[in-house]
Motif scaffolding. Structure first.
Motif, PDB file in Angstrom:
ATOM      1  N   SER A   1       0.080  -5.732   2.889  1.00 35.91           N
ATOM      2  CA  SER A   1       0.184  -4.819   4.040  1.00 35.91           C
ATOM      3  C   SER A   1      -0.962  -3.824   4.042  1.00 35.91           C
ATOM      4  O   SER A   1      -1.522  -3.510   5.091  1.00 35.91           O
ATOM      5  N   ASP A   2      -1.308  -3.317   2.857  1.00 38.39           N
ATOM      6  CA  ASP A   2      -2.390  -2.346   2.738  1.00 38.39           C
ATOM      7  C   ASP A   2      -3.732  -2.953   3.119  1.00 38.39           C
ATOM      8  O   ASP A   2      -4.598  -2.275   3.666  1.00 38.39           O
ATOM      9  N   ARG A   3      -3.895  -4.232   2.860  1.00 41.31           N
ATOM     10  CA  ARG A   3      -5.152  -4.903   3.208  1.00 41.31           C
ATOM     11  C   ARG A   3      -5.306  -5.042   4.719  1.00 41.31           C
ATOM     12  O   ARG A   3      -6.414  -5.041   5.236  1.00 41.31           O
ATOM     13  N   VAL A   4      -4.176  -5.173   5.430  1.00 35.98           N
ATOM     14  CA  VAL A   4      -4.202  -5.331   6.884  1.00 35.98           C
ATOM     15  C   VAL A   4      -4.291  -3.973   7.569  1.00 35.98           C
ATOM     16  O   VAL A   4      -5.116  -3.755   8.441  1.00 35.98           O
ATOM     17  N   LYS A   5      -3.411  -3.075   7.169  1.00 35.75           N
ATOM     18  CA  LYS A   5      -3.364  -1.733   7.747  1.00 35.75           C
ATOM     19  C   LYS A   5      -3.004  -0.781   6.626  1.00 35.75           C
ATOM     20  O   LYS A   5      -2.009  -0.978   5.934  1.00 35.75           O
ATOM     21  N   LYS A   6      -3.809   0.233   6.428  1.00 33.97           N
ATOM     22  CA  LYS A   6      -3.616   1.147   5.315  1.00 33.97           C
ATOM     23  C   LYS A   6      -2.187   1.689   5.278  1.00 33.97           C
ATOM     24  O   LYS A   6      -1.617   2.037   6.306  1.00 33.97           O
ATOM     25  N   LEU A   7      -1.631   1.735   4.065  1.00 28.68           N
ATOM     26  CA  LEU A   7      -0.267   2.232   3.877  1.00 28.68           C
ATOM     27  C   LEU A   7      -0.213   3.747   4.048  1.00 28.68           C
ATOM     28  O   LEU A   7      -1.203   4.439   3.832  1.00 28.68           O
ATOM     29  N   SER A   8       0.977   4.228   4.374  1.00 22.71           N
ATOM     30  CA  SER A   8       1.202   5.673   4.428  1.00 22.71           C
ATOM     31  C   SER A   8       1.122   6.214   3.001  1.00 22.71           C
ATOM     32  O   SER A   8       1.189   5.470   2.026  1.00 22.71           O
ATOM     33  N   THR A   9       1.019   7.516   2.877  1.00 26.48           N
ATOM     34  CA  THR A   9       0.941   8.152   1.570  1.00 26.48           C
ATOM     35  C   THR A   9       2.156   7.812   0.716  1.00 26.48           C
ATOM     36  O   THR A   9       2.030   7.501  -0.470  1.00 26.48           O
ATOM     37  N   GLY A  10       3.342   7.850   1.313  1.00 25.24           N
ATOM     38  CA  GLY A  10       4.561   7.535   0.577  1.00 25.24           C
ATOM     39  C   GLY A  10       4.583   6.109   0.075  1.00 25.24           C
ATOM     40  O   GLY A  10       4.988   5.833  -1.061  1.00 25.24           O
ATOM     41  N   GLU A  11       4.131   5.184   0.920  1.00 22.16           N
ATOM     42  CA  GLU A  11       4.117   3.777   0.513  1.00 22.16           C
ATOM     43  C   GLU A  11       3.029   3.507  -0.526  1.00 22.16           C
ATOM     44  O   GLU A  11       3.204   2.671  -1.398  1.00 22.16           O
ATOM     45  N   LYS A  12       1.914   4.235  -0.446  1.00 22.85           N
ATOM     46  CA  LYS A  12       0.884   4.089  -1.478  1.00 22.85           C
ATOM     47  C   LYS A  12       1.427   4.510  -2.836  1.00 22.85           C
ATOM     48  O   LYS A  12       1.174   3.869  -3.852  1.00 22.85           O
ATOM     49  N   LYS A  13       2.179   5.601  -2.838  1.00 27.86           N
ATOM     50  CA  LYS A  13       2.788   6.082  -4.079  1.00 27.86           C
ATOM     51  C   LYS A  13       3.807   5.062  -4.597  1.00 27.86           C
ATOM     52  O   LYS A  13       3.861   4.783  -5.792  1.00 27.86           O
ATOM     53  N   LEU A  14       4.599   4.498  -3.687  1.00 27.91           N
ATOM     54  CA  LEU A  14       5.572   3.477  -4.051  1.00 27.91           C
ATOM     55  C   LEU A  14       4.867   2.253  -4.634  1.00 27.91           C
ATOM     56  O   LEU A  14       5.315   1.685  -5.638  1.00 27.91           O
TER      57      LEU A  14
END
Length: 157
Positions: free
Chosen positions: A113-126
């Protein structure tokens, strides 16, 4: 029951080694605790022996099971909700199970998902937490360095 020197997986924290089993008096009762060293996160935790099953503490996977984890990383991504809040909750619940294959699926899905569209801060932490849990177990199960475990995860997604 685990013994001193056993490698265990502690959900939401990762894999570690039982360094001590201690008896302590808590509220008038004698309770036994595992002291667990979590080298990846540089933490030490105490887990009540009687509650270890309830919180999902388990023996780490064996070296042969690493191929199954790598297969999960290479499988197709699961369909995830478009609502980030629901997606975050679902992924957190998967991490709480302590199941290494569920954790691998969360890492795979979030990295893609991050490769397609950058994750939110919360999801990056997760994602960071999920990778820590996954890689710490691969380090102990496979006798790998942290860098080798990270490369193995990244190259199989």
């Amino acid at each position: 029951m685990f013994n001193i020197g056993d490698s265990i997986a502690y959900p939401m924290h990762g894999a570690g080694v039982v360094t001590e089993i201690e008896e302590k008096e808590v509220l008038g009762e004698i309770c036994r605790y595992y002291h667990v060293s979590l080298p990846y996160s540089k933490m030490h935790v105490m887990v009540p022996v009687d509650n270890s099953d309830k919180v999902g503490v388990r023996a780490i996977i064996c070296k042969e099971d690493i191929q199954g984890v790598l297969k999960v990383l290479g499988d197709e991504s699961d369909k995830m909700s478009n609502n980030w809040n629901r997606r975050y909750r679902e992924n957190t619940e998967k991490l709480r199970t302590g199941d290494i294959y569920e954790v691998a699926g969360v890492v795979r899905n979030l990295v893609r998902s991050d490769r397609v569209k950058k994750l939110s801060t919360g999801e990056k932490k997760l994602l960071g937490n999920a990778k820590q849990i996954l890689e710490s177990e691969l380090v102990l199960a496979g006798g790998l360095s942290l860098d080798e475990a990270d490369s193995l995860v990244e190259s199989n997604i």
